[in-house]
Design an enzyme around this catalytic site. Structure first.
Site, PDB file in Angstrom:
ATOM      1  CB  THR A  52      42.885  35.513  43.917  1.00 29.41           C
ATOM      2  OG1 THR A  52      43.200  35.447  42.462  1.00 29.41           O
ATOM      3  CG2 THR A  52      43.702  34.294  44.326  1.00 29.41           C
ATOM      4  NE  ARG A 102      47.144  37.564  44.679  1.00 24.68           N
ATOM      5  CZ  ARG A 102      46.265  37.938  43.813  1.00 24.68           C
ATOM      6  NH1 ARG A 102      46.047  39.129  43.663  1.00 24.68           N
ATOM      7  NH2 ARG A 102      46.191  36.920  42.873  1.00 24.68           N
TER       8      ARG A 102
HETATM    9  C1  NCD Z   1      46.203  38.302  38.213  1.00 27.16           C
HETATM   10  C2  NCD Z   1      47.179  38.498  39.453  1.00 27.16           C
HETATM   11  O1  NCD Z   1      47.197  38.851  40.258  1.00 27.16           O
HETATM   12  O2  NCD Z   1      48.281  37.913  39.071  1.00 27.16           O
HETATM   13  N1  NCD Z   1      44.700  38.545  38.772  1.00 27.16           N
HETATM   14  C3  NCD Z   1      44.100  37.626  39.192  1.00 27.16           C
HETATM   15  O3  NCD Z   1      44.649  36.877  40.109  1.00 27.16           O
HETATM   16  N2  NCD Z   1      42.957  37.109  38.586  1.00 27.16           N
HETATM   17  C4  NCD Z   1      46.585  38.957  36.968  1.00 27.16           C
HETATM   18  C5  NCD Z   1      46.777  40.692  37.355  1.00 27.16           C
HETATM   19  O4  NCD Z   1      46.792  41.251  38.141  1.00 27.16           O
HETATM   20  O5  NCD Z   1      46.821  41.074  36.082  1.00 27.16           O
END
Ligand code: NCD
Length: 305
Positions: A52, A102
């Protein structure tokens, strides 16, 4: 779109126009290389991330904007000194034209948006939502299945804290004829809010306790890891809560059952199926960059008329 907080914001038409733009960008990314020239975009990540963070970063740079960034913001920003998220947002918005965030709290993106004067793009908020991932997931389903209506999907793993599943299902069920087969241990079932969402949208919903009963003609298997960092008092062991897919098991499904995963995978998808054309989790992750380019583009220019 001002902020990207939750997939509750989207209607079917919004998805269609976002996917149309994503297709254009994917076909000819260089045509967009100056689209956000002179913009500065910040990424603030309070939780670990590979795909991400780097795909948002690549999207920002590929659109010609400049990137300012705090990786590991819990330690490397003033959060470590006790500053609130709200105050950090009030500061960063003075430096940047949009903020990608995030954070481990379910309501973080919403709280940030309440004080922000620039767009907030939710890059994962606690165990609740991960809208840009949900978008890239449904985009990828359409890419492989050539449709979004009448899809039969098996969702597996941590359905309680798997935020990507929540976002993806909120989007996929905007379409008609969706069938959801959910496989998890009892403690990690989908949150109750989905009962209502599925009812309102005429989604056929079935719970399973074993791989054996999942429909062999599923269009998509969407596998996830157990979110062990989010487990609270479920009293379960992450290692035994997974349902593992290997090549032998995948071969019991149809030739056009695609296997998706938001990644990272731990033990729940074995590497012996990586070369199977139905294993599309790497191209799925690559689509993330194009979806995020399209999201950022729409964030500044709105939907194309
Ligand atoms: C996910 C998340 O961060 O929720 N990863 C991502 O962004 N592709 C899935 C995960 O961490 O399992």
């Amino acid at each position: 779109m001002k902020h990207l907080i939750s997939c509750d914001q989207f209607k079917k038409d919004d998805l269609l126009s976002l996917f149309e733009l994503t297709d254009k960008i994917k076909k000819n990314p260089l045509a967009y290389s100056e689209a956000l020239k002179n913009k500065v975009i910040a990424t603030l990540f309070y939780e670990p991330s590979t795909r991400t963070r780097l795909s948002f970063s690549a999207a920002i740079v590929r659109l010609g904007a400049s990137l300012i960034s705090t990786e590991n913001a819990n330690e490397n920003s003033s959060a470590n000194k006790g500053e609130t998220l709200e105050d950090t947002i009030r500061i960063v918005q003075g430096y940047a034209d949009a903020i990608v965030l995030r954070h481990p709290d379910d309501d973080a993106a919403m709280r940030a948006a309440q004080v922000a004067t620039v767009p907030i793009l939710n890059a994962g908020s606690g165990g609740k939502e991960h809208p840009s991932q949900g978008l890239l997931d449904v985009y990828t389903m359409n890419e492989y299945k050539k449709r979004m209506n009448n899809l039969k999907i098996a969702v597996i793993g941590d359905l309680k804290y798997g935020r990507t599943i929540h976002s993806m299902l909120k989007l996929l069920t905007l379409f008609d004829g969706i069938e959801v087969h959910a496989l998890s241990v009892k403690e990690l079932e989908l949150p109750d809010e989905f009962n209502q969402i599925f009812k309102d949208r005429n989604v056929k919903y079935m719970k399973h306790t074993s791989m054996d009963t999942l429909p062999k003609n599923s269009d998509i298997i969407y596998q996830t890891r157990i979110q062990k960092e989010r487990l609270k008092n479920e009293g379960i062991n992450a290692a035994t809560a997974s349902f593992i897919i290997n090549k032998k098991l995948l071969d019991t499904f149809s030739a056009d059952t695609y296997l998706m995963h938001p990644l990272p995978r731990i033990e729940e998808v074995t590497t012996d199926l990586d070369n199977d054309p139905r294993a599309v989790f790497f191209p799925q992750a690559h689509n993330g960059m194009y979806i995020r380019m399209a999201l950022l583009h729409q964030c500044f220019y709105g939907k194309e008329k």
